[in-house]
Design an enzyme around this catalytic site. Structure first.
Site, mmCIF file in Angstrom:
data_model
loop_
_atom_site.group_PDB
_atom_site.id
_atom_site.type_symbol
_atom_site.label_atom_id
_atom_site.label_comp_id
_atom_site.label_asym_id
_atom_site.label_seq_id
_atom_site.Cartn_x
_atom_site.Cartn_y
_atom_site.Cartn_z
ATOM 1 N N THR A 229 0.851 -1.199 0.000
ATOM 2 C CA THR A 229 0.000 0.000 0.000
ATOM 3 C C THR A 229 0.880 1.240 0.000
ATOM 4 O OG1 THR A 229 -0.201 -0.145 2.411
ATOM 5 C CG2 THR A 229 -2.018 -1.011 1.128
ATOM 6 N N GLN B 188 2.673 -12.765 0.704
ATOM 7 C CA GLN B 188 1.307 -13.031 0.251
ATOM 8 C C GLN B 188 1.012 -12.193 -0.992
ATOM 9 O OE1 GLN B 188 -0.273 -11.778 4.262
ATOM 10 N NE2 GLN B 188 -1.733 -13.395 3.827
ATOM 11 N N HIS C 112 1.042 -16.774 -2.919
ATOM 12 C CA HIS C 112 -0.179 -16.606 -3.714
ATOM 13 C C HIS C 112 0.117 -16.428 -5.204
ATOM 14 C CE1 HIS C 112 -2.469 -15.177 0.146
ATOM 15 N NE2 HIS C 112 -2.137 -16.447 0.173
ATOM 16 N N CYS D 267 -1.714 -26.504 -21.124
ATOM 17 C CA CYS D 267 -0.369 -26.990 -21.477
ATOM 18 C C CYS D 267 0.732 -26.294 -20.695
ATOM 19 C CB CYS D 267 -0.126 -26.827 -22.977
ATOM 20 S SG CYS D 267 0.102 -25.113 -23.521
ATOM 21 N N CYS E 103 -2.787 -24.428 -27.541
ATOM 22 C CA CYS E 103 -3.712 -25.550 -27.343
ATOM 23 C C CYS E 103 -5.170 -25.121 -27.184
ATOM 24 C CB CYS E 103 -3.272 -26.397 -26.143
ATOM 25 S SG CYS E 103 -3.648 -25.641 -24.560
ATOM 26 N N SER F 235 0.799 -7.428 7.303
ATOM 27 C CA SER F 235 -0.214 -8.481 7.180
ATOM 28 C C SER F 235 -1.073 -8.472 8.436
ATOM 29 C CB SER F 235 0.439 -9.851 7.013
ATOM 30 O OG SER F 235 -0.545 -10.879 7.107
ATOM 31 N N ASN G 292 2.531 -3.443 11.569
ATOM 32 C CA ASN G 292 1.255 -3.435 10.844
ATOM 33 C C ASN G 292 0.408 -2.289 11.378
ATOM 34 O OD1 ASN G 292 -0.434 -4.755 8.859
ATOM 35 N ND2 ASN G 292 -1.799 -5.277 10.551
#
Ligand SMILES: [Zn+2]
Length: 263
Positions: free
Chosen positions: A38, A111, A129, A140, A165, A203, A228
């Site tokens: 942020t 994350q 993530h 594929c 594909c 977090s 945090n």
């Protein structure tokens, strides 16, 4: 057991204490969430007003099953892409890269999917993530440059397909309902249980495995530092809790170690 330093103690004293922790640490690890980005202008998907708050996240099962869900998924990606693409690493990302290059930090577990740790120069980054830095074919495994996919979306393609594909393409990020990458998760657990210092940065430590990785580290004997903006469920067991800017705090920590961002 050393005395606890509460968030109302002077922040200079707290960053000095984090500096001392690094001085005494041989196996430090950082764990980062949306809060570190942020400060680079990337909205936390939970925060009101951000592009993500206007969309219901698309579950992986729905992506596979429904053309409407795939359309919605790519519409969301298209709108969020500029913000992601133009973001630059901030002092927090750069401080972690500096700590790694100085041999003070083993790795960053994140994350985030924005790639800003790598842009800042961190070399060992575990992306729980996935990453927005490429797209993959679900048929594929071919990789695609997301700039190319963005061009197609902006040209009116609603659901991009693989040139090779014909299967569905998807951002290489992990969707809700999609398993976390097992090898990355295993490595993250090993790092945390073997660490002697863990910094949990930006977090809220609520979603798994964000909640349990720093907890496992602490239970395995590591010191835990939390920076945090809001409270986390692990504040009570942390050795230091800071509610300030990650970039400013880590820049001060670097100072205590005789390092600076530019060097
Ligand atoms: Zn393919």
């Amino acid at each position: 057991m050393e005395e606890k330093v509460s968030p109302d103690a002077g922040s200079a004293a707290l960053t000095a204490r984090i500096g001392r922790f690094f001085g005494e640490s041989e196996r430090a690890v950082a764990f980062t969430g949306a809060g570190i980005s942020t400060e680079s202008g990337i909205a936390d998907f939970r925060s009101p007003g951000g592009v993500w708050s206007r969309y219901q996240p698309v579950l992986f099962q729905d992506f596979l099953a429904s053309a409407a869900a795939r359309r919605r998924y790519w519409q969301m990606k298209k709108e969020g892409y500029r913000e992601l693409r133009s973001a630059k690493p901030n002092a927090g990302h750069r401080a972690l890269a500096r700590l790694e290059s100085a041999g003070r930090l083993q790795a960053v577990i994140t994350q985030n999917i924005d790639g800003l740790h790598q842009d800042a120069g961190s070399s060992r980054v575990l992306e729980l993530h996935g990453t927005s830095r490429h797209c993959v074919c679900l048929g594929c495994d071919a990789r695609y440059d997301p700039d190319l996919i963005q061009e197609r979306l902006e040209a009116g393609v609603e659901i991009p397909l693989c040139d090779r594909c014909g299967a569905f393409l998807k951002s290489a990020t992990i969707s809700f309902g999609q398993a976390l990458p097992a090898t990355v998760l295993r490595e993250a657990i090993d790092l945390c249980t073997g660490a002697d210092l863990v910094l949990a940065l930006g977090s809220s430590l609520v979603v798994e495995p964000a909640a349990s990785l720093p907890l496992q580290a602490k239970q395995s004997g590591a010191r835990l530092v939390i920076i945090n903006r809001t409270e986390t469920p692990l504040d009570d067991i942390a050795d230091v809790v800071l509610r300030e800017s990650i970039g400013e705090s880590l820049t001060r920590v670097l100072g205590h170690l005789g390092l600076d961002l530019a060097s």
